[in-house]
Motif scaffolding. Structure first.
Motif, PDB file in Angstrom:
ATOM      1  N   VAL A   1       0.855  -1.188   0.000  1.00  0.00           N
ATOM      2  CA  VAL A   1       0.000   0.000   0.000  1.00  0.00           C
ATOM      3  C   VAL A   1       0.891   1.237   0.000  1.00  0.00           C
ATOM      4  N   ASP A   2       0.561   2.201  -0.845  1.00  0.00           N
ATOM      5  CA  ASP A   2       1.369   3.408  -0.975  1.00  0.00           C
ATOM      6  C   ASP A   2       0.959   4.429   0.078  1.00  0.00           C
ATOM      7  N   ASP A   3       1.453   4.238   1.300  1.00  0.00           N
ATOM      8  CA  ASP A   3       1.119   5.147   2.395  1.00  0.00           C
ATOM      9  C   ASP A   3       1.550   6.577   2.088  1.00  0.00           C
ATOM     10  N   ALA A   4       2.701   6.723   1.456  1.00  0.00           N
ATOM     11  CA  ALA A   4       3.204   8.061   1.154  1.00  0.00           C
ATOM     12  C   ALA A   4       2.246   8.813   0.229  1.00  0.00           C
ATOM     13  N   GLU A   5       1.703   8.113  -0.764  1.00  0.00           N
ATOM     14  CA  GLU A   5       0.763   8.761  -1.682  1.00  0.00           C
ATOM     15  C   GLU A   5      -0.532   9.137  -0.970  1.00  0.00           C
ATOM     16  N   HIS A   6      -0.980   8.300  -0.059  1.00  0.00           N
ATOM     17  CA  HIS A   6      -2.165   8.639   0.727  1.00  0.00           C
ATOM     18  C   HIS A   6      -1.921   9.928   1.518  1.00  0.00           C
ATOM     19  N   ILE A   7      -0.765  10.030   2.121  1.00  0.00           N
ATOM     20  CA  ILE A   7      -0.451  11.208   2.924  1.00  0.00           C
ATOM     21  C   ILE A   7      -0.343  12.456   2.044  1.00  0.00           C
ATOM     22  N   ARG A   8       0.277  12.320   0.887  1.00  0.00           N
ATOM     23  CA  ARG A   8       0.372  13.468  -0.026  1.00  0.00           C
ATOM     24  C   ARG A   8      -1.016  13.930  -0.474  1.00  0.00           C
ATOM     25  N   THR A   9      -1.913  12.967  -0.746  1.00  0.00           N
ATOM     26  CA  THR A   9      -3.270  13.333  -1.152  1.00  0.00           C
ATOM     27  C   THR A   9      -4.018  14.002  -0.012  1.00  0.00           C
ATOM     28  N   LEU A  10      -3.857  13.480   1.193  1.00  0.00           N
ATOM     29  CA  LEU A  10      -4.481  14.112   2.357  1.00  0.00           C
ATOM     30  C   LEU A  10      -4.036  15.566   2.507  1.00  0.00           C
TER      31      LEU A  10
END
Length: 299
Positions: free
Chosen positions: A267-276
């Motif tokens: 799971v791309d946690d970093a991308e989730h955080i960037r989107t948030l």
């Protein structure tokens, strides 16, 4: 990611699995491989304040959670807290006090069937919440629940009448899936947030948007609605180590659920955080999400 995450950030939803030391319960809905606290990806999330959530297949004893919390002394700079599976009818006040001293700050209810077993209804969860609240209010603990958005709506009046010392926490945006943001149940959930009756974990992203075109954008409307309703009631959760989705377990026999060891999803946690961060441009709300709100809830 270091430039995005504030210092003193919290991750309020992870799991730790140590089946060699603490065998899983029988029966169970799945069998994950081991995931130790030392493997947690601090470099990605930036978090050193962590809430470990007792998972359903770990059974009813809080022993594995307490064992993980006890390792905090070997992790300089980290703060570990926990949400435990608790039977309010059998646990004693002395045992609750011991859990609090160990770092436990609440109880966890997993009420999402994912196609395996009977789905809990609102009345079932209300009975569990009421019993827990009677025992946990003196400690000002949280009751964290993963359940469908319909169950939150069914619990609304009960939640409004709970002892105000109890902190109700909705896992994974209250179990809201794409398309449900226009439902009357979601409107009731937003009202509970505005009334400061419920905290919401901004977490479980891909569990909600799985199978929808556009990925995380599928949950943008409901995520933004939750954030706007309660900028002082939201907390971040990575859901590490990303156990398999319920859809992948459908059709398995009970024996397969015991014998087949599941790996974790990438799971791309970093991308989730960037989107948030794009969804939360306001600096105060961003700081609240990561630092101020979880400190108030779990410290």
């Amino acid at each position: 990611m270091a430039e995005l995450i504030p210092s003193n950030a919290w991750d309020t939803h992870i799991h730790v699995f140590d089946p060699d030391s603490f065998p899983y319960a029988v029966p169970r809905s799945y069998t994950p491989k081991a995931a130790q606290m030392a493997e947690y990806p601090t470099a990605v999330t930036g978090c050193r304040k962590i809430v470990i959530v007792h998972a359903s297949m770990q059974g009813v004893s809080p022993a594995p959670l307490v064992d993980t919390l006890s390792k905090q002394s070997r992790m300089p700079g980290y703060t570990l807290r926990g949400l435990a599976t608790i039977d309010p009818h059998t646990i004693t006040d002395a045992e609750l006090d011991a859990l609090h001293a160990a770092g436990v700050r609440g109880a966890r209810l997993h009420e999402m069937a994912w196609g395996h077993g009977k789905q809990s209804g609102g009345s079932d969860i209300i009975q569990k919440v009421t019993a827990l609240a009677d025992r946990l209010a003196r400690l000002e603990w949280a009751i964290g629940i993963f359940c469908p958005i319909s169950a939150w709506a069914a619990m609304a009046d009960t939640i409004r009448n709970l002892d105000p010392r109890i902190q109700m926490v909705a896992d994974h945006f209250g179990g809201t899936f794409p398309g449900e943001e226009n439902s009357p149940e979601f409107a009731t959930f937003l009202a509970l947030i505005r009334e400061k009756r419920v905290w919401v974990k901004v977490s479980g992203f891909e569990r909600l948007y799985h199978g929808h075109a556009g990925g995380m954008q599928a949950i943008e409307p409901m995520a933004k609605a939750v954030i706007a309703a309660g900028p002082d009631r939201i907390v971040f959760g990575s859901d590490w180590p990303h156990t398999q989705l319920g859809v992948t377990r459908k059709g398995k026999t009970d024996q397969q659920r015991l014998e087949e060891v599941e790996g974790f999803r990438e799971v791309d946690d970093a991308e989730h955080i960037r989107t948030l961060r794009q969804w939360i441009p306001d600096e105060e709300t961003w700081q609240n999400l990561w630092v101020n709100n979880p400190a108030r809830l779990f410290q």
